[in-house]
Structures are given as structure tokens and as C-alpha cells.
Design a protein around this motif. Sequence first.
Motif, PDB file in Angstrom:
ATOM      1  N   ALA A 189     -67.236  51.706   6.249  1.00  0.00           N
ATOM      2  CA  ALA A 189     -67.781  50.424   6.710  1.00  0.00           C
ATOM      3  C   ALA A 189     -68.069  49.494   5.536  1.00  0.00           C
ATOM      4  N   ASN A 240     -68.585  55.030   2.175  1.00  0.00           N
ATOM      5  CA  ASN A 240     -68.624  54.757   3.614  1.00  0.00           C
ATOM      6  C   ASN A 240     -67.538  53.733   3.947  1.00  0.00           C
ATOM      7  N   ASP A 262     -60.491  45.328   4.381  1.00  0.00           N
ATOM      8  CA  ASP A 262     -59.404  46.314   4.304  1.00  0.00           C
ATOM      9  C   ASP A 262     -58.108  45.726   3.759  1.00  0.00           C
ATOM     10  N   THR A 272     -72.862  43.324   5.012  1.00  0.00           N
ATOM     11  CA  THR A 272     -72.265  43.169   6.328  1.00  0.00           C
ATOM     12  C   THR A 272     -71.006  42.339   6.138  1.00  0.00           C
ATOM     13  N   SER A 273     -70.358  41.987   7.218  1.00  0.00           N
ATOM     14  CA  SER A 273     -69.137  41.174   7.103  1.00  0.00           C
ATOM     15  C   SER A 273     -69.428  39.758   6.634  1.00  0.00           C
ATOM     16  N   THR A 333     -64.677  48.032   4.412  1.00  0.00           N
ATOM     17  CA  THR A 333     -64.224  47.003   5.350  1.00  0.00           C
ATOM     18  C   THR A 333     -65.016  45.715   5.176  1.00  0.00           C
ATOM     19  N   ALA A 334     -66.330  45.819   5.050  1.00  0.00           N
ATOM     20  CA  ALA A 334     -67.150  44.624   4.897  1.00  0.00           C
ATOM     21  C   ALA A 334     -66.824  43.879   3.609  1.00  0.00           C
TER      22      ALA A 334
END
Length: 319
Positions: free
Chosen positions: A135, A133, A143, A294-295, A138-139
Motif C-alpha cells: 500500500a 507494505n 505503481d 495516502t494517495s 502504491t500511494a
Amino acid sequence: MKTNIKFIFGIFFALLLTVSSCTQENYSLGDLSAPSNIIVNTQVVGQDATHPNGDGSGKVKISITGDNALSYKIDYDASTPVDLVYLPNGTVTNKYTTLGVKTYRITVVAYGKGGSSTNVTKDVTVRSDFTVNPAIVTALTNDASKTWVVDKSVPGHLGVGPWNVSSIRPEWWASGINEKVASANCFYTASFTFAKVAGTGTYSLQVATPDGAFTKTGSLTTLPGIPATGDEGCYNYGGGTSAFSFIPSSSGAPALPSMADNSPSTQTSILLSGVTTFIGYGAVQKEYEILVITSTYMYVRVQGTETGNAWYLKLKPAL
């Protein structure tokens, strides 16, 4: 005195006659021949003329038969530490998660009467495909590159529980806030930088350990240079860099849409290459299952060095 001696001798003689007159019983353990004609049947899911190594799910149906076999144990991959799983009826479907096409050596131990046993091996080649995924990427990496540390400010940032899919939580023990500051502060000062390598689609992890690595010793860790014996704690270790990949989690834990702590799993794991890197705890196993990410928060677990254990870790981005 003579009377007493005669009396004792009389008793002894009577007992001797009693014992000698008893009927002797003969016992036999019966036939203890080890199991024979052990056959390991494998069926790669989705295998056909067009897909000789399966449909990419990594699933293999395994069935075992044999003469005089009462039960079986199986190790799915001889290239990893031995982990014999009990198979009372000799059937199972295993999911292999290493990406691409790989040949695995299956080892089966068949048990017969009186603890007799027979070992057999079989190779199976299977393909595993997986698309992570975006996402999650990125988290974890922003990236580009992102550094994480264990979050000592929250309870349960380290925990221990069973490695199964029915209780995905540290039910046996969970740390308090700042639990390891006095005894193993390296647990908090180590940092873990996850990077997405531009242009290649690959990923890397750099581990920095200014105060050493938090790990166990001897065969309970893969990190080089750690002493052969000693308690769990901080040990001199210069850190390391390795590639990593995203794989479907091998635990089989279900996914829920919630991103709270009660979400069983993202069904995605981080698989580290080699033996020089780790996340939080220097374990033998290199698959860290992402439960929540999450981030600003990452919750992972890794199969413990003791069979059946899972170590839980909560991390946050470094400042």
C-alpha cells in the motif's frame, strides 16, 4: 609625604611577611592514564551456522569493556558522517537498515579521568531484510510513476523538532501557510517523481529544481555545487536522479493503526542513493522516515544536519 611613604612601605612589608609565612599547598591531578584494554563485543541477533550474518532483523547487540574507562561514545558506521552517541554503561542494541549483507565499521571512544580517551574500531557484518507494505508503494508511486511537491497550502508543511521517538512532531517550530513564498519559493516549485521500475523491482527518484534547491550550505548539505558558506535558502542546482529503496526506519518509532497525523510512523523509510537527490529539503542524511502516507498526502521527516534535529515535511501530488 615622608610619613605616608613609610606607612605604605610598612603595610607592604607586613603583607610580604604574611604571604611568605603561608604554608605552600601541593596539588596533584593523580593518574591520568588513558583507558586501556578496550574490547568491543558484538553479537548479531539470530546468528548461527545456517545464518552467519543474522536473522535479517539487522540487530546487533554491542557491549564495551575497558580498564580505567568512565564512559563511552560510539559511532555505528564509519562510512557515514560521524555521529557519536553517548553510552554511559557501554551496552546497546543497534538496528542496521541497509538492505542485504553489509560490513559496518564501529568506532568507540572510551573516556577516562581528566578527559583522557582511547579510540578503537571493530567491523561487524550483518544482514537486513525488509518487505515494504504494498500500500505504501502504491500511494508513493501509483505503481508506475508519481510526482509530489511540498504542500504550501497547509500549516506545518515545514517544521523542526527533536529527532527522537518520544516526541514525533515539530514542537520547536512549524511553518505557516505560504511561509517561504517570499524568501525561498524554490521550496515549492521543486518536484519529486518517484517511480517503480517495471520488471526489476527497483525504484528511482527524479528531482526537478527549476528555481534551485532549498538547502543549507557547505558541510550542511551533500548536493554538489552548493556554495561553501551562506544562509539557508535557494541555490542553483540542476536536479538529479538516483535509485532509492524502502528500509525499516532506523528511528525505532512505534506504529499505530491510525493514518492521522498523530500516527508516530509507518516504520518505513525512503533511503536515497548517492548525494544528488533529496526530498523537499537538501539534507545531509538520506533516510526520510514516512510518518503518514495516502494517495493524496505524505508526511515525512529527515534527521537534520544539526545533531538532534529533525525536519518535518508535508507533500501532496503535483497537479
